[in-house]
Design a protein around this motif. Structure first.
Motif, PDB file in Angstrom:
ATOM      1  N   ARG A   9       0.828  -1.212   0.000  1.00  0.00           N
ATOM      2  CA  ARG A   9       0.000   0.000   0.000  1.00  0.00           C
ATOM      3  C   ARG A   9       0.856   1.252   0.000  1.00  0.00           C
ATOM      4  O   ARG A   9       0.540   2.229  -0.678  1.00  0.00           O
ATOM      5  N   ALA A  10       1.928   1.259   0.764  1.00  0.00           N
ATOM      6  CA  ALA A  10       2.821   2.415   0.793  1.00  0.00           C
ATOM      7  C   ALA A  10       3.453   2.647  -0.577  1.00  0.00           C
ATOM      8  O   ALA A  10       3.546   3.785  -1.047  1.00  0.00           O
ATOM      9  N   LEU A  11       3.883   1.568  -1.219  1.00  0.00           N
ATOM     10  CA  LEU A  11       4.474   1.701  -2.547  1.00  0.00           C
ATOM     11  C   LEU A  11       3.450   2.204  -3.562  1.00  0.00           C
ATOM     12  O   LEU A  11       3.776   2.995  -4.439  1.00  0.00           O
ATOM     13  N   LEU A  12       2.212   1.765  -3.425  1.00  0.00           N
ATOM     14  CA  LEU A  12       1.156   2.225  -4.316  1.00  0.00           C
ATOM     15  C   LEU A  12       0.979   3.740  -4.203  1.00  0.00           C
ATOM     16  O   LEU A  12       0.873   4.451  -5.202  1.00  0.00           O
ATOM     17  N   VAL A  13       0.966   4.238  -2.984  1.00  0.00           N
ATOM     18  CA  VAL A  13       0.831   5.684  -2.768  1.00  0.00           C
ATOM     19  C   VAL A  13       2.049   6.420  -3.304  1.00  0.00           C
ATOM     20  O   VAL A  13       1.926   7.470  -3.938  1.00  0.00           O
ATOM     21  N   LEU A  14       3.239   5.877  -3.075  1.00  0.00           N
ATOM     22  CA  LEU A  14       4.459   6.533  -3.551  1.00  0.00           C
ATOM     23  C   LEU A  14       4.552   6.568  -5.072  1.00  0.00           C
ATOM     24  O   LEU A  14       5.214   7.441  -5.632  1.00  0.00           O
ATOM     25  N   VAL A  15       3.892   5.636  -5.744  1.00  0.00           N
ATOM     26  CA  VAL A  15       3.927   5.610  -7.209  1.00  0.00           C
ATOM     27  C   VAL A  15       2.888   6.556  -7.794  1.00  0.00           C
ATOM     28  O   VAL A  15       3.188   7.385  -8.645  1.00  0.00           O
ATOM     29  N   PHE A  16       1.640   6.463  -7.334  1.00  0.00           N
ATOM     30  CA  PHE A  16       0.559   7.171  -8.008  1.00  0.00           C
ATOM     31  C   PHE A  16       0.313   8.600  -7.515  1.00  0.00           C
ATOM     32  O   PHE A  16      -0.109   9.445  -8.304  1.00  0.00           O
ATOM     33  N   ALA A  17       0.553   8.891  -6.264  1.00  0.00           N
ATOM     34  CA  ALA A  17       0.270  10.240  -5.765  1.00  0.00           C
ATOM     35  C   ALA A  17       1.150  11.309  -6.431  1.00  0.00           C
ATOM     36  O   ALA A  17       0.616  12.315  -6.928  1.00  0.00           O
ATOM     37  N   PRO A  18       2.462  11.143  -6.479  1.00  0.00           N
ATOM     38  CA  PRO A  18       3.270  12.162  -7.157  1.00  0.00           C
ATOM     39  C   PRO A  18       2.980  12.249  -8.655  1.00  0.00           C
ATOM     40  O   PRO A  18       3.012  13.340  -9.236  1.00  0.00           O
ATOM     41  N   ALA A  19       2.688  11.128  -9.271  1.00  0.00           N
ATOM     42  CA  ALA A  19       2.364  11.156 -10.699  1.00  0.00           C
ATOM     43  C   ALA A  19       1.099  11.961 -10.940  1.00  0.00           C
ATOM     44  O   ALA A  19       1.009  12.722 -11.914  1.00  0.00           O
ATOM     45  N   GLY A  20       0.127  11.825 -10.053  1.00  0.00           N
ATOM     46  CA  GLY A  20      -1.092  12.622 -10.164  1.00  0.00           C
ATOM     47  C   GLY A  20      -0.812  14.103 -10.048  1.00  0.00           C
ATOM     48  O   GLY A  20      -1.404  14.925 -10.764  1.00  0.00           O
ATOM     49  N   GLY A  21       0.081  14.471  -9.161  1.00  0.00           N
ATOM     50  CA  GLY A  21       0.466  15.873  -9.027  1.00  0.00           C
ATOM     51  C   GLY A  21       1.163  16.402 -10.270  1.00  0.00           C
ATOM     52  O   GLY A  21       0.926  17.535 -10.700  1.00  0.00           O
ATOM     53  N   LEU A  22       2.007  15.572 -10.855  1.00  0.00           N
ATOM     54  CA  LEU A  22       2.701  15.989 -12.075  1.00  0.00           C
ATOM     55  C   LEU A  22       1.729  16.126 -13.247  1.00  0.00           C
ATOM     56  O   LEU A  22       1.845  17.054 -14.055  1.00  0.00           O
ATOM     57  N   PHE A  23       0.765  15.211 -13.347  1.00  0.00           N
ATOM     58  CA  PHE A  23      -0.258  15.332 -14.383  1.00  0.00           C
ATOM     59  C   PHE A  23      -1.093  16.590 -14.165  1.00  0.00           C
ATOM     60  O   PHE A  23      -1.438  17.293 -15.111  1.00  0.00           O
ATOM     61  N   GLY A  24      -1.410  16.878 -12.911  1.00  0.00           N
ATOM     62  CA  GLY A  24      -2.162  18.088 -12.594  1.00  0.00           C
ATOM     63  C   GLY A  24      -1.400  19.338 -12.979  1.00  0.00           C
ATOM     64  O   GLY A  24      -1.983  20.317 -13.468  1.00  0.00           O
ATOM     65  N   LYS A  25      -0.099  19.342 -12.761  1.00  0.00           N
ATOM     66  CA  LYS A  25       0.739  20.483 -13.153  1.00  0.00           C
ATOM     67  C   LYS A  25       0.740  20.638 -14.671  1.00  0.00           C
ATOM     68  O   LYS A  25       0.687  21.765 -15.188  1.00  0.00           O
ATOM     69  N   ALA A  26       0.760  19.538 -15.395  1.00  0.00           N
ATOM     70  CA  ALA A  26       0.711  19.602 -16.856  1.00  0.00           C
ATOM     71  C   ALA A  26      -0.605  20.208 -17.324  1.00  0.00           C
ATOM     72  O   ALA A  26      -0.633  21.050 -18.231  1.00  0.00           O
ATOM     73  N   VAL A  27      -1.699  19.799 -16.697  1.00  0.00           N
ATOM     74  CA  VAL A  27      -3.013  20.341 -17.071  1.00  0.00           C
ATOM     75  C   VAL A  27      -3.095  21.825 -16.749  1.00  0.00           C
ATOM     76  O   VAL A  27      -3.612  22.620 -17.539  1.00  0.00           O
ATOM     77  N   ALA A  28      -2.577  22.219 -15.584  1.00  0.00           N
ATOM     78  CA  ALA A  28      -2.606  23.628 -15.197  1.00  0.00           C
ATOM     79  C   ALA A  28      -1.782  24.479 -16.167  1.00  0.00           C
ATOM     80  O   ALA A  28      -2.205  25.580 -16.558  1.00  0.00           O
ATOM     81  N   ASN A  29      -0.622  23.991 -16.560  1.00  0.00           N
ATOM     82  CA  ASN A  29       0.205  24.737 -17.513  1.00  0.00           C
ATOM     83  C   ASN A  29      -0.468  24.818 -18.875  1.00  0.00           C
ATOM     84  O   ASN A  29      -0.399  25.854 -19.541  1.00  0.00           O
ATOM     85  N   ALA A  30      -1.116  23.759 -19.295  1.00  0.00           N
ATOM     86  CA  ALA A  30      -1.821  23.773 -20.585  1.00  0.00           C
ATOM     87  C   ALA A  30      -2.959  24.780 -20.551  1.00  0.00           C
ATOM     88  O   ALA A  30      -3.202  25.485 -21.537  1.00  0.00           O
ATOM     89  N   ALA A  31      -3.657  24.873 -19.426  1.00  0.00           N
ATOM     90  CA  ALA A  31      -4.763  25.822 -19.301  1.00  0.00           C
ATOM     91  C   ALA A  31      -4.269  27.266 -19.344  1.00  0.00           C
ATOM     92  O   ALA A  31      -4.999  28.161 -19.781  1.00  0.00           O
ATOM     93  N   GLN A  32      -3.039  27.492 -18.919  1.00  0.00           N
ATOM     94  CA  GLN A  32      -2.463  28.839 -18.925  1.00  0.00           C
ATOM     95  C   GLN A  32      -1.736  29.148 -20.233  1.00  0.00           C
ATOM     96  O   GLN A  32      -1.170  30.230 -20.386  1.00  0.00           O
TER      97      GLN A  32
END
Length: 65
Positions: A9-32
């Motif tokens: 479970r810890a590894l699952l969080v360490l893999v997907f949580a930061p990736a979600g943040g990076l995808f969110g940053k990509a979307v935010a930059n695209a919107a701007q």
């Protein structure tokens, strides 16, 4: 809950949580109207590298059973 389940479970969080943040940053930059692709590449690299590490750790625990 077993020790292996806790680690998985810890590894699952360490893999997907930061990736979600990076995808969110990509979307935010695209919107701007700014460059978004470096964030998308970083998210994909993160998923691949940490996914492989997670699989290696999981397989290591399976071998010790």
């Amino acid at each position: 809950m077993t020790r292996e389940t806790t680690i998985a479970r810890a590894l699952l969080v360490l893999v997907f949580a930061p990736a979600g943040g990076l995808f969110g940053k990509a979307v935010a930059n695209a919107a701007q109207g700014r460059e978004w692709w470096p964030w998308l590449v970083a998210a994909l690299v993160w998923l691949v590298v940490l996914g492989l590490v997670s699989m290696a750790v999981s397989n290591r625990f399976d071998e010790h059973r």
